[in-house]
Scaffold this motif. Structure first.
Motif, PDB file in Angstrom:
ATOM      1  N   GLN A 114      -4.109  -7.418   0.040  1.00  0.00           N
ATOM      2  CA  GLN A 114      -4.157  -6.947   1.428  1.00  0.00           C
ATOM      3  C   GLN A 114      -4.201  -8.079   2.431  1.00  0.00           C
ATOM      4  N   GLN A 115      -4.845  -9.180   2.060  1.00  0.00           N
ATOM      5  CA  GLN A 115      -4.951 -10.286   3.012  1.00  0.00           C
ATOM      6  C   GLN A 115      -3.667 -11.092   3.075  1.00  0.00           C
ATOM      7  N   ARG A 173       1.158  -1.718  -9.437  1.00  0.00           N
ATOM      8  CA  ARG A 173       1.351  -1.577  -7.993  1.00  0.00           C
ATOM      9  C   ARG A 173       0.032  -1.260  -7.289  1.00  0.00           C
ATOM     10  N   ILE A 174      -0.772  -0.416  -7.888  1.00  0.00           N
ATOM     11  CA  ILE A 174      -2.074  -0.114  -7.296  1.00  0.00           C
ATOM     12  C   ILE A 174      -2.947  -1.374  -7.269  1.00  0.00           C
ATOM     13  N   TRP A 175      -2.907  -2.155  -8.332  1.00  0.00           N
ATOM     14  CA  TRP A 175      -3.676  -3.403  -8.376  1.00  0.00           C
ATOM     15  C   TRP A 175      -3.213  -4.357  -7.284  1.00  0.00           C
ATOM     16  N   ALA A 230      -1.740  -3.593  -4.444  1.00  0.00           N
ATOM     17  CA  ALA A 230      -2.115  -3.050  -3.137  1.00  0.00           C
ATOM     18  C   ALA A 230      -3.579  -3.306  -2.821  1.00  0.00           C
ATOM     19  N   ARG A 231      -4.414  -3.262  -3.846  1.00  0.00           N
ATOM     20  CA  ARG A 231      -5.854  -3.455  -3.630  1.00  0.00           C
ATOM     21  C   ARG A 231      -6.224  -4.931  -3.483  1.00  0.00           C
ATOM     22  N   ASN A 232      -5.434  -5.821  -4.098  1.00  0.00           N
ATOM     23  CA  ASN A 232      -5.827  -7.226  -4.160  1.00  0.00           C
ATOM     24  C   ASN A 232      -4.984  -8.157  -3.298  1.00  0.00           C
ATOM     25  N   ALA A 287       2.436   1.792  -3.447  1.00  0.00           N
ATOM     26  CA  ALA A 287       1.454   2.294  -4.410  1.00  0.00           C
ATOM     27  C   ALA A 287       1.236   3.795  -4.247  1.00  0.00           C
ATOM     28  N   GLN A 302       0.830  -1.205   0.000  1.00  0.00           N
ATOM     29  CA  GLN A 302       0.000   0.000   0.000  1.00  0.00           C
ATOM     30  C   GLN A 302       0.867   1.259   0.000  1.00  0.00           C
ATOM     31  N   ASP A 306       0.136  -7.409   4.817  1.00  0.00           N
ATOM     32  CA  ASP A 306      -0.506  -6.229   5.389  1.00  0.00           C
ATOM     33  C   ASP A 306       0.412  -5.613   6.437  1.00  0.00           C
TER      34      ASP A 306
END
Length: 406
Positions: A191-192, A183-185, A187-189, A81, A78, A195
């Motif tokens: 997370q689990q 990188r944004i993708w 960070a969004r996908n 990103a 995150q 983190d």
């Protein structure tokens, strides 16, 4: 009883992470490798070029500790990103800069990306490896990552010589934009999978982690000597690193395309040395790899100032890359073992900020040594300081953290 299978050296998420890093840093490497020449093309003198890197260094210093804290708090991916968006904005402004003064502003904005990535990159790799394999994982990761230093200079030299600096920066910015989207993708996908520590960023949390890290370092021992030894390395490198393209062009008489070839040889030396260095660090201890890296760098700079042909410059630069690649995985592995896992981002950020303050005047001092004495002097001093670093590493980095399961 069935023996427990060893974990993968490079799990899938780390492979994707490294791919995004390669894309982003091919773009960044294209720009940064020829940036001194671009600034000169915009009208900056040697002194102004040195001053540019000193000024923009303040931005990185101001943001890097916060970048490390953010990495520990909200997550490595995150943070990267978020920083990448700032880096993309800086690259666009650099492309549009009408003069070197505006380029300084653009470079400063680009440092937002570095402030996020520098502490997050090694922290993420450490989290994806066991302590027993960490040197090898750092070595393999850095070897893959160093493909950048082979491709970027060649591509930058070819594009700048055939199409001009603006076109080269425009193509690099487009490549970087692709990396930002990836990188944004992630960070969004992811997370689990990866983190932070689950907390929310706050001034009190930042202050607490900062004081804890400061206490670990000032208590003496391994972390303190790592900081001192790395400080010697950082100061020595920044005396001359930003002047290299100018030296190769103005003193060595090399074309921009040939300078790109030398940059690729540097990257090749770095890439080829990281895997054996990581293996040696795991097997024999990090101290030997760090000391050996310093010595190889000393030899490379002594050869550089006596070089008189493309081949002799190329051999010196290949050795320099091999020296950096020999010591880097060992440094990163040792730092990661010496601090708690939930503070690695802060520790890497604190290290780089502390070193940055120490080395902040170095580019300007190197430029002054060039103009007031001779162009070889900054590079000679870089080599001599590498010898000092070798002795420090050998004498002080004897204690190796005990291997423990993670």
């Amino acid at each position: 009883m069935t023996p427990q299978a060893k974990p993968m050296l490079l799990p899938p998420i780390l492979r994707l992470f490294l791919f995004s890093m390669v894309l982003a840093n091919i773009a960044g490497g294209m720009i940064w490798f020829l940036l001194p020449l671009y600034l000169a093309d915009l009208g900056a003198s040697v002194t102004q070029i040195g001053l540019t890197f000193t000024i923009t260094g303040f931005v990185l210093l101001a943001l890097q500790i916060f970048g490390g804290y953010l990495s520990d708090t909200i997550g490595r991916l995150q943070t990267i990103a978020i920083g990448s968006v700032g880096g993309l904005l800086g690259d666009i402004l650099l492309l549009l800069a009408p003069g070197w003064g505006w380029a300084v502003v653009a470079i400063a904005i680009s440092e937002v990306s570095a402030a996020a990535v520098v502490p997050s990159f090694p922290s993420f790799i450490a989290e994806q490896s066991t302590e027993e394999q960490r040197g090898r994982v750092f070595g393999i990761s850095e070897s893959i990552y160093m493909v950048v230093n082979v491709i970027a200079p060649l591509l930058a030299g070819f594009l700048a010589s055939s199409l001009g600096f603006k076109a080269m920066i425009g193509i690099a910015t487009f490549i970087y934009a692709i990396a930002v989207v990836l990188r944004i993708w992630m960070a969004r996908n992811a997370q689990q999978t990866v983190d932070g520590n689950g907390g929310k960023p706050s001034f009190s949390g930042l202050r607490q982690q900062l004081f804890t890290t400061f206490g670990l370092i000032t208590a003496g021992g391994l972390l303190l000597w790592l900081l001192v030894t790395d400080g010697v390395r950082d100061i020595s490198m920044r005396l001359s690193s930003e002047l290299v393209p100018l030296y190769l062009e103005q003193v060595g008489g090399l074309s921009i395309q040939n300078i790109g070839v030398l940059g690729a040889l540097f990257g090749l030396g770095w890439m080829l040395s990281t895997i054996p260095s990581g293996w040696a660090a795991d097997r024999f201890g990090e101290r030997r790899s760090i000391a050996a890296g310093f010595f190889v760098q000393f030899v490379s700079f002594m050869l550089l100032v006596n070089a008189d042909s493309l081949w002799s410059f190329g051999f010196a630069w290949f050795l320099f890359g091999a020296g950096v690649g020999t010591m880097n995985p060992a440094f990163q592995s040792l730092v990661s073992k010496a601090v708690p896992a939930n503070m690695r981002g802060m520790a890497y950020g604190f290290f780089q900020t502390s070193l940055g303050f120490l080395s902040l005047p170095a580019p300007f001092i190197g430029a002054q040594l060039w103009e007031r004495f001779n162009p070889q002097l900054p590079f000679i001093l870089t080599g001599l300081l590498a010898l000092v670093g070798m002795v420090l590493a050998w004498l002080t980095l004897r204690t190796r953290p005990s291997a423990s399961k993670e």
